[in-house]
Design a protein around this motif. Structure first.
Motif, short mmCIF file in Angstrom:
data_model
loop_
_atom_site.label_atom_id
_atom_site.label_comp_id
_atom_site.label_asym_id
_atom_site.label_seq_id
_atom_site.Cartn_x
_atom_site.Cartn_y
_atom_site.Cartn_z
N THR A 210 0.79 -1.23 0.00
CA THR A 210 0.00 0.00 0.00
C THR A 210 0.83 1.28 0.00
N TRP A 211 1.86 1.33 0.84
CA TRP A 211 2.65 2.56 0.87
C TRP A 211 3.34 2.83 -0.46
N GLY A 212 4.00 1.79 -1.02
CA GLY A 212 4.70 1.97 -2.29
C GLY A 212 3.76 2.42 -3.40
N TRP A 213 2.59 1.77 -3.48
CA TRP A 213 1.65 2.10 -4.56
C TRP A 213 1.22 3.56 -4.47
N THR A 214 0.83 3.98 -3.26
CA THR A 214 0.28 5.34 -3.16
C THR A 214 1.38 6.39 -3.31
N GLN A 215 2.57 6.07 -2.82
CA GLN A 215 3.65 7.05 -3.01
C GLN A 215 4.00 7.19 -4.49
N GLN A 216 4.10 6.05 -5.17
CA GLN A 216 4.45 6.10 -6.60
C GLN A 216 3.40 6.91 -7.36
N GLU A 217 2.14 6.63 -7.08
CA GLU A 217 1.05 7.34 -7.75
C GLU A 217 1.18 8.85 -7.50
N SER A 218 1.50 9.19 -6.26
CA SER A 218 1.58 10.61 -5.89
C SER A 218 2.76 11.30 -6.57
N ILE A 219 3.91 10.65 -6.54
CA ILE A 219 5.12 11.26 -7.12
C ILE A 219 4.97 11.37 -8.64
N ALA A 220 4.45 10.29 -9.25
CA ALA A 220 4.27 10.31 -10.71
C ALA A 220 3.32 11.44 -11.10
N ALA A 221 2.20 11.56 -10.39
CA ALA A 221 1.23 12.61 -10.73
C ALA A 221 1.83 14.00 -10.57
N ALA A 222 2.55 14.20 -9.48
CA ALA A 222 3.12 15.53 -9.21
C ALA A 222 4.21 15.89 -10.22
N THR A 223 5.04 14.92 -10.59
CA THR A 223 6.12 15.23 -11.54
C THR A 223 5.59 15.34 -12.97
N GLU A 224 4.61 14.51 -13.29
CA GLU A 224 4.02 14.59 -14.65
C GLU A 224 3.34 15.94 -14.85
N ALA A 225 2.76 16.45 -13.78
CA ALA A 225 2.09 17.76 -13.89
C ALA A 225 3.09 18.86 -14.22
N LEU A 226 4.37 18.60 -13.92
CA LEU A 226 5.40 19.60 -14.21
C LEU A 226 6.17 19.27 -15.49
N GLY A 227 5.68 18.30 -16.24
CA GLY A 227 6.28 18.02 -17.54
C GLY A 227 7.08 16.75 -17.63
N TRP A 228 7.29 16.07 -16.51
CA TRP A 228 8.08 14.84 -16.57
C TRP A 228 7.26 13.72 -17.20
N GLU A 229 7.99 12.75 -17.74
CA GLU A 229 7.33 11.56 -18.28
C GLU A 229 7.72 10.36 -17.41
N THR A 230 6.72 9.54 -17.09
CA THR A 230 7.02 8.32 -16.33
C THR A 230 7.18 7.19 -17.34
N VAL A 231 8.41 6.71 -17.53
CA VAL A 231 8.63 5.71 -18.58
C VAL A 231 8.32 4.30 -18.11
N ASN A 232 8.44 4.06 -16.82
CA ASN A 232 8.13 2.71 -16.33
C ASN A 232 7.95 2.74 -14.82
N ASN A 233 7.17 1.81 -14.32
CA ASN A 233 7.03 1.61 -12.88
C ASN A 233 7.09 0.11 -12.63
N VAL A 234 8.13 -0.32 -11.93
CA VAL A 234 8.30 -1.75 -11.66
C VAL A 234 8.08 -2.01 -10.18
N LEU A 235 7.17 -2.93 -9.89
CA LEU A 235 6.89 -3.27 -8.50
C LEU A 235 7.91 -4.30 -8.03
N THR A 236 8.48 -4.07 -6.87
CA THR A 236 9.49 -4.99 -6.34
C THR A 236 8.95 -5.62 -5.05
N PRO A 237 9.22 -6.89 -4.84
CA PRO A 237 8.71 -7.54 -3.64
C PRO A 237 9.31 -6.91 -2.38
#
Lengths: 463, 340
Positions: A210-237
């Motif tokens: 849960t923590w990893g998923w929500t943090q990733q979603e938050s960081i990706a959304a915030a950085t994409e809003a500033l022009g960044w592109e998220t090229v991949n998201n890999v979940l690690t055990p």
């Protein structure tokens, strides 16, 4: 021939009267003593500190316990009083909570939800704990928060950073002082854009819970809003120890930023592996490759050693802050233990004080009265125009003006953006605060999509 | 292509650790017939030999720097390592820098002693007990050892960086015109593992001691009837297996910072490696170690995890099931081992 006087009707009557006689005092006892779960009747009150004492976050748990012990000392009028003197609410007088001496029991969460629930249950049922507090894993915090809601005791979350804790899994009996993934993203993204530019390609490695998923979603959304592109998201055990297999594909992915949504031992290992693979010296299309660790902790930074230098992240609090509350806490903690407190220690100490203060102002340990005192006020943060901007406003606990918001029991306060220090002067001097992001920038509405779907429900006093 | 080769290199690297631990496990099982669940703990203790030496070399004396203050505002205590004071700043710093490779010199005698003490003090009492008892006692020992380490060193990982000269990356594909940057220390680790594996095989193959041990592994009773004290040799082999695990741990520290739990992380996988390789087969343990390391590495790629979610966490067990269904004795298992 003798004749017995015993009749069936007589036995039934006698049985009914005896039964009622035996039951009556119990009913009275129950109704008077069980106004709410574990109502303290003696001269002391018991708090339950549920922290990881074994497992990968044991060091963090140990620091949390130190903070709890310090808070208990201060509440009972021992030591130098710490933040009691700087806290804007002056209800606490160092005479326990509501005049009752504070005692505590501890449990070991082992950073496992089932173990954490079992130890919390034991503290509530066997030790009579009136409040449970602790943290270091969002999965654990959410599980224990649910248990406390059912049991009718207050849960003061320690270190838990998932949006879900006060989002879709929020509960009326649960309260979080610590910040969350959304706030990290909102604070960190502008600093990243200012330092690395708006044209960046980010590759995320994310802890698979849960923590990893929500943090990733938050960081990706915030950085994409500033022009960044998220090229991949890999979940690690969560149990992964060697991240080389996950790092190697980053080299040829075209990404020029690696975001490590990892915490604790995961973060230490993934960052070490990333540095080993030369990512920090790599150039991609003329741009310097960068690594970002959105949630930082000093204890983690110590584990990662030299590798953290120059890496940006965010944190809830840092011992180098110079406000009076932070200084008082660092002095108390440092004098007692010989080293500065971590952010986990800070949030746990503050949560204990906030609970004690709420009980004292409410004049009752009843969870519903405590809830009303903790978030029920009409005060609001200045400069934020929102109907949700109401709750209990306080200051002097190390983060400036802070609002315990009524709608979701989440604290709103400034967020620190930090960077691994290039030239540390001591083993504790590992992070430098590069920006104090104002609370208005990390504010969000309770129905924000990243937090929607949950139901706070009604407070449960139990019994 | 580059990505494919990188995963092969990663697999060889991971496989090196599996192979070294599995080699030790097989040595112990093949000689003493003991299933040693404390073997992962020996790997972890080896890593903490490096941590210990690093701390010893960093032992310092304090001087007060009145111009600076600590976090409480008191004058700052500046620490200077004794080795820098004794040998000069440059030589002292170099010695500290090479703490991990130097730890090999510490780890060999320490691990031999720990191995001998374990075998003589505890495990010999369980030779005639069922395997379940051996597993329970060695597993219990592993927990005790790991808790002792946690008590002394804490629960957080501790950095044991490689020497500066061996940091960074080298382009291992340059010879064939490929761009294959790979961490130098990981290359060192693979070479180190290869040397250790070769040395163990050479010792068993080309020395009289090794020949007797191999004979004892094949028929312990007959070797004993020849008047050879095979038990003593097997005890020494236990010490050697402990030393192999310890050395694997020492050199692994710069790859992933040691923590008290690292032994357990490797233990279960290493047992699977032993079973896949074939119980009691030394070449099988090495082959399976590298094979499973490579497969695990590929299973962690994005392509694999998106095609079959969770494959990275089950691949080793999946392969173990397939191997055991098709070759019940493992890849190179011998008839009669654990079958009576």
């Amino acid at each position: 021939m003798s004749r017995s006087n015993v009749t069936r009707r007589g036995v039934l009557k006698t049985g009914a009267v005896t039964g009622a006689g035996v039951a009556l005092p119990t009913i009275f006892t129950a109704s008077s003593a069980a106004a709410f779960t574990n109502e303290p009747t003696g001269s002391s009150v018991t708090l339950g500190f549920n922290v990881p004492q074994t497992g990968p976050y044991a060091d963090e748990g140990a620091d949390e316990l130190r903070a709890y012990e310090l808070a208990v000392e201060h509440l009972n009028g021992e030591g130098d009083g710490g933040m009691l003197s700087t806290f804007s609410s002056k209800a606490l007088q160092g005479n326990g909570i509501n005049g009752k001496k504070v005692e505590y029991v501890t449990g070991d969460t082992q950073t496992k939800s089932d173990a954490a629930r079992a130890s919390a249950k034991s503290m509530i049922e066997k030790d009579g704990a009136i409040m449970i507090t602790g943290g270091s894993s969002s999965g654990v915090a959410i599980a224990v928060q649910g248990l406390c809601q059912e049991a009718g005791v207050i849960f003061m979350a320690g270190l838990t950073h998932s949006n879900d804790t006060t989002g879709k899994d929020k509960k009326a009996n649960g309260f979080r002082h610590f910040f969350n993934g959304y706030m990290s993203g909102a604070a960190l993204a502008p600093v990243l854009a200012a330092n690395y530019g708006n044209d960046r390609k980010a590759y995320h490695l994310t802890a698979d819970y849960t923590w990893g998923w929500t943090q990733q979603e938050s960081i990706a959304a915030a950085t994409e809003a500033l022009g960044w592109e998220t090229v991949n998201n890999v979940l690690t055990p969560l149990a992964a120890t060697d991240f080389s297999s996950y790092i190697a594909p980053v080299l040829n992915s075209g990404a020029d930023v690696l975001v490590l949504n990892h915490y604790g031992g995961n973060m230490v290992n993934s960052l070490t592996n990333a540095v080993q693979f030369g990512l920090r010296d790599k150039m991609v299309d003329g741009k310097q490759f960068e690594i970002v660790v959105p949630l930082y902790s000093r204890l983690m930074a110590r584990g990662a050693g030299e590798n953290v230098k120059g890496i940006f992240g965010s944190t809830n609090w840092h011992w180098s802050l110079t406000d009076e509350g932070s200084k008082a806490f660092v002095k108390s903690f440092g004098t007692k233990y010989g080293f500065p407190p971590s952010q986990a220690a800070h949030t746990c100490y503050v949560q204990t004080l906030l609970y004690a203060d709420a009980v004292t102002r409410a004049g009752s340990f009843n969870p519903c009265a405590v809830e009303e005192a903790l978030v029920g006020g009409d005060s609001s943060l200045p400069g934020i125009s929102s109907e949700a901007n109401r709750g209990f406003l306080f200051d002097g606990l190390g983060n400036g003006q802070t609002l315990y918001r009524a709608d979701d029991h989440q604290c709103f306060k400034d967020v620190l953006v930090v960077r691994g220090k290039e030239n540390p002067t001591s083993e504790f001097d590992l992070l430098e605060v590069v920006e104090v992001t104002p609370v208005a920038q990390v504010w969000y509405e309770p129905d924000h999509p990243m937090f929607a779907g949950g139901n706070l429900g009604e407070c449960n006093p139990g019994a | 292509m580059d990505g494919f080769l990188l995963q092969v290199l990663n697999g060889l690297d991971k496989g090196s650790a599996y192979a070294l631990i599995a080699l030790g496990l097989t040595l112990i099982f093949g000689t003493l017939g003991v299933v040693n669940f404390a073997h992962g703990a020996l790997f972890m203790i080896g890593a903490f030999c490096a941590v210990t030496l690093q701390r010893v070399l960093n032992l310092s004396f304090e001087t007060i720097d009145e111009t600076k203050t600590d976090f409480l505002g008191n004058p700052l205590k500046v620490k200077t390592p004794y080795v820098e004071s004794w040998f000069g700043p440059e030589v002292g710093a170099t010695i500290i820098d090479w703490a991990v490779p130097l730890s090999i010199l510490l780890a060999i005698p320490v691990m031999l002693l720990i191995g001998l003490a374990m075998e003589r003090g505890l495990i010999k009492h369980f030779y005639k007990r069922p395997h379940a008892d051996q597993i329970l006692v060695t597993f219990g020992l592993a927990i005790v050892l790991q808790e002792i380490i946690k008590l002394w060193f804490g629960a957080n990982p501790i950095q044991t960086p490689p020497p500066e000269a061996l940091m960074g990356v080298a382009n291992v594909g340059a010879i064939v015109g490929l761009d294959l940057p790979y961490p130098i220390w990981r290359i060192v680790y693979f070479c180190f593992a290869a040397i250790i594996i070769f040395a163990v095989f050479a010792f068993l193959q080309f020395t009289t001691f090794g020949m007797v041990v191999r004979a004892g592994m094949a028929d312990r009773e007959t070797v004993g009837l020849l008047g050879i004290n095979i038990d003593r040799r097997f005890t020494i082999m236990f010490g050697m297996a402990a030393a192999v695990a310890g050395l694997a741990g020492v050199m692994y520290g710069p790859i992933n910072p040691p923590n008290y739990h690292m032994g357990m992380d490797f233990l279960v996988l290493s047992f699977v490696v032993v079973v896949v390789g074939g119980m009691g087969s030394l070449p099988g343990a090495v082959l399976a170690g590298f094979l499973l390391g490579i497969l695990e590495s590929f299973a962690s790629t994005t392509w694999a995890t998106t095609t079959i979610p969770g494959i990275n966490q089950i691949i080793i067990y999946l392969v173990a099931i397939i191997v055991l269904l098709t070759r019940p004795r493992g890849l190179m298992g011998r008839k009669g081992v654990m079958e009576e």
